[in-house]
Write an enzyme that holds these catalytic residues in place. Structure first.
Site, PDB file in Angstrom:
ATOM      1  CD  GLN A 278       2.817   8.780   4.944  1.00 18.47           C
ATOM      2  OE1 GLN A 278       3.781   8.217   4.463  1.00 18.47           O
ATOM      3  NE2 GLN A 278       1.584   8.554   4.518  1.00 18.47           N
TER       4      GLN A 278
ATOM      5  CD  GLU B 123      -2.454   6.423   0.943  1.00 21.78           C
ATOM      6  OE1 GLU B 123      -1.944   6.575  -0.164  1.00 21.78           O
ATOM      7  OE2 GLU B 123      -1.790   6.393   2.009  1.00 21.78           O
TER       8      GLU B 123
ATOM      9  CG  ASP C  61      -0.090  -3.018   4.659  1.00 23.81           C
ATOM     10  OD1 ASP C  61       0.853  -2.226   4.532  1.00 23.81           O
ATOM     11  OD2 ASP C  61      -0.036  -4.210   4.321  1.00 23.81           O
ATOM     12  N   GLY C  62      -1.570  -2.100   1.835  1.00 24.85           N
ATOM     13  CA  GLY C  62      -1.718  -2.736   0.527  1.00 24.85           C
ATOM     14  C   GLY C  62      -1.499  -4.238   0.567  1.00 24.85           C
TER      15      GLY C  62
ATOM     16  CG  ASP D 276       1.729   6.526  -6.823  1.00 24.87           C
ATOM     17  OD1 ASP D 276       2.966   6.671  -6.776  1.00 24.87           O
ATOM     18  OD2 ASP D 276       0.941   7.484  -6.854  1.00 24.87           O
TER      19      ASP D 276
ATOM     20  CG  ASP E 131      11.154   6.757  -2.030  1.00 22.14           C
ATOM     21  OD1 ASP E 131      11.201   6.343  -3.194  1.00 22.14           O
ATOM     22  OD2 ASP E 131      10.998   7.954  -1.731  1.00 22.14           O
TER      23      ASP E 131
ATOM     24  CE1 TYR F 166       8.514  11.783  -7.250  1.00 20.02           C
ATOM     25  CE2 TYR F 166       8.136  10.728  -9.360  1.00 20.02           C
ATOM     26  CZ  TYR F 166       7.663  11.181  -8.139  1.00 20.02           C
ATOM     27  OH  TYR F 166       6.334  11.031  -7.818  1.00 20.02           O
TER      28      TYR F 166
HETATM   29  N1  SAM Z   1       4.637   9.084  -6.605  1.00 17.11           N
HETATM   30  C1  SAM Z   1       5.137   9.140  -5.305  1.00 17.11           C
HETATM   31  C2  SAM Z   1       6.606   8.899  -5.212  1.00 17.11           C
HETATM   32  O1  SAM Z   1       7.095   7.882  -5.698  1.00 17.11           O
HETATM   33  O2  SAM Z   1       7.303   9.760  -4.708  1.00 17.11           O
HETATM   34  C3  SAM Z   1       4.322   8.331  -4.390  1.00 17.11           C
HETATM   35  C4  SAM Z   1       3.084   9.116  -4.120  1.00 17.11           C
HETATM   36  S1  SAM Z   1       1.861   8.502  -3.128  1.00 17.11           S
HETATM   37  C5  SAM Z   1       1.546   9.963  -2.183  1.00 17.11           C
HETATM   38  C6  SAM Z   1       2.513   7.312  -1.995  1.00 17.11           C
HETATM   39  C7  SAM Z   1       1.446   6.821  -1.023  1.00 17.11           C
HETATM   40  O3  SAM Z   1       1.716   5.475  -0.632  1.00 17.11           O
HETATM   41  C8  SAM Z   1       1.342   7.625   0.263  1.00 17.11           C
HETATM   42  O4  SAM Z   1       0.148   8.335   0.294  1.00 17.11           O
HETATM   43  C9  SAM Z   1       1.438   6.582   1.372  1.00 17.11           C
HETATM   44  O5  SAM Z   1       0.594   6.836   2.469  1.00 17.11           O
HETATM   45  C10 SAM Z   1       1.062   5.306   0.616  1.00 17.11           C
HETATM   46  N2  SAM Z   1       1.552   4.071   1.256  1.00 17.11           N
HETATM   47  C11 SAM Z   1       2.751   3.863   1.854  1.00 17.11           C
HETATM   48  N3  SAM Z   1       2.826   2.613   2.342  1.00 17.11           N
HETATM   49  C12 SAM Z   1       1.639   2.003   2.046  1.00 17.11           C
HETATM   50  C13 SAM Z   1       1.111   0.719   2.295  1.00 17.11           C
HETATM   51  N4  SAM Z   1       1.824  -0.198   2.970  1.00 17.11           N
HETATM   52  N5  SAM Z   1      -0.141   0.423   1.853  1.00 17.11           N
HETATM   53  C14 SAM Z   1      -0.864   1.360   1.179  1.00 17.11           C
HETATM   54  N6  SAM Z   1      -0.418   2.609   0.926  1.00 17.11           N
HETATM   55  C15 SAM Z   1       0.821   2.932   1.342  1.00 17.11           C
END
Ligand code: SAM
Length: 271
Positions: free
Chosen positions: A23, A98, A129-130, A147, A150, A215
């Site tokens: 990203q 993450e 990946d989560g 967390d 979107d 937000y």
């Molecule tokens: N609070 C924020 C929001 O809702 O706008 C989210 C903040 S946090 C920075 C979101 C994180 O999710 C990012 O750092 C992104 O890299 C991570 N992320 C996205 N997809 C993911 C996945 N499939 N597995 C693990 N982490 C992921």
């Protein structure tokens, strides 16, 4: 994320701008909201109001659980969720998964107010990946907090049913999940889908709403599921030591966040 609308935030300086494997990562110095993180052009947090989201996303499930010891945080590369989870003395271990290491690196350099969460010795970082991480970690956690970004880019899988099934499998008896739940005004389809999936899988399901000015629509939801404990009230006394450190979460706000406007209650009532 604001269909037909926009939010303007005055920027003083671009502190960091980098395209990672996953990203576009941007960090700005704003005029009135402190530092701001955006991923793929979407605001993730500002220094001025991140406490509202991070405190509620963490303390609502953590205080609903009677004794949260093993925690998993998925996403949240800025560290804010870790900072809040680490306030709990009962916690023995926090696995942190993450997908994008570059977000963590940028947060450590430019967002010390959330990245301080990485300093806790109970935190173990996994770059993965989560959903894939969860397939290897079953029946391990008391609380799982998602967390996520979107449902765009790498975050898409975190809004799908296989992931929710894996969240359930990741929990121990009496476990709880809390996931980023979008805006009741702007993302109705997405929220109804999250609620439907959680309801099908968990005996207890609830949706909370929180005020966060930057937000979409000025608020964001949390979708919660529980294998046992009730969610709408804290299950125990909140230690004075923690309450004194918080700016948004109180036991009263915990309960109040589940009281939704009539249209949202009706929308989610039908699942
Ligand atoms: N609070 C924020 C929001 O809702 O706008 C989210 C903040 S946090 C920075 C979101 C994180 O999710 C990012 O750092 C992104 O890299 C991570 N992320 C996205 N997809 C993911 C996945 N499939 N597995 C693990 N982490 C992921």
């Amino acid at each position: 994320m604001w269909p037909g609308m926009a939010l303007s935030i005055e920027i003083e300086e671009v502190l960091f701008s980098h395209k990672s494997k996953y990203q576009q990562i941007d960090i700005f110095q704003t005029k009135t909201s402190g530092k701001m993180l955006a991923l793929d052009g979407i605001i993730q947090l500002t220094e001025a109001d991140e406490f509202a989201y991070h405190e509620m996303l963490v303390h609502t499930p953590m205080f609903a659980h009677p004794n949260p010891q093993n925690i998993l945080v998925i996403g949240g590369g800025d560290g804010g969720v870790l900072r809040e989870a680490a306030r709990h003395d009962a916690v023995k271990k926090i696995d942190f998964c993450e997908i994008d290491e570059e977000v963590i690196k940028a947060a450590k350099k430019y967002l010390p107010f959330t990245a301080c969460g990485f300093d806790d010795p109970r935190v173990k970082i996994h770059i993965a990946d989560g959903n894939e991480f969860l397939t290897q970690h079953q029946a391990v956690y008391d609380v799982i907090i998602v967390d996520s970004t979107d449902p765009i880019g790498p975050g898409i899988t975190l809004f799908e049913k296989p992931f929710y099934k894996n969240l359930k499998k990741g929990l121990r008896t009496n476990g709880l999940i809390a996931t980023q739940g979008e805006s009741i005004f702007l993302h109705k389809e997405c929220i109804m889908n999250l609620v439907r999936m959680t309801r099908e899988l968990f005996p207890v399901q609830e949706y909370a709403n929180i005020l966060v000015p930057t937000y979409p629509g000025g608020h964001i939801g949390i979708c919660l599921g529980s294998l046992g404990p009730e969610i709408k009230e804290p299950s125990r006394q909140i230690p004075k030591k923690i309450l004194e450190q918080l700016k948004y979460y109180t036991p009263e706000v915990h309960k109040a966040s589940f009281v939704l406007p009539g249209f949202a209650e009706k929308m989610l009532g039908s699942g």
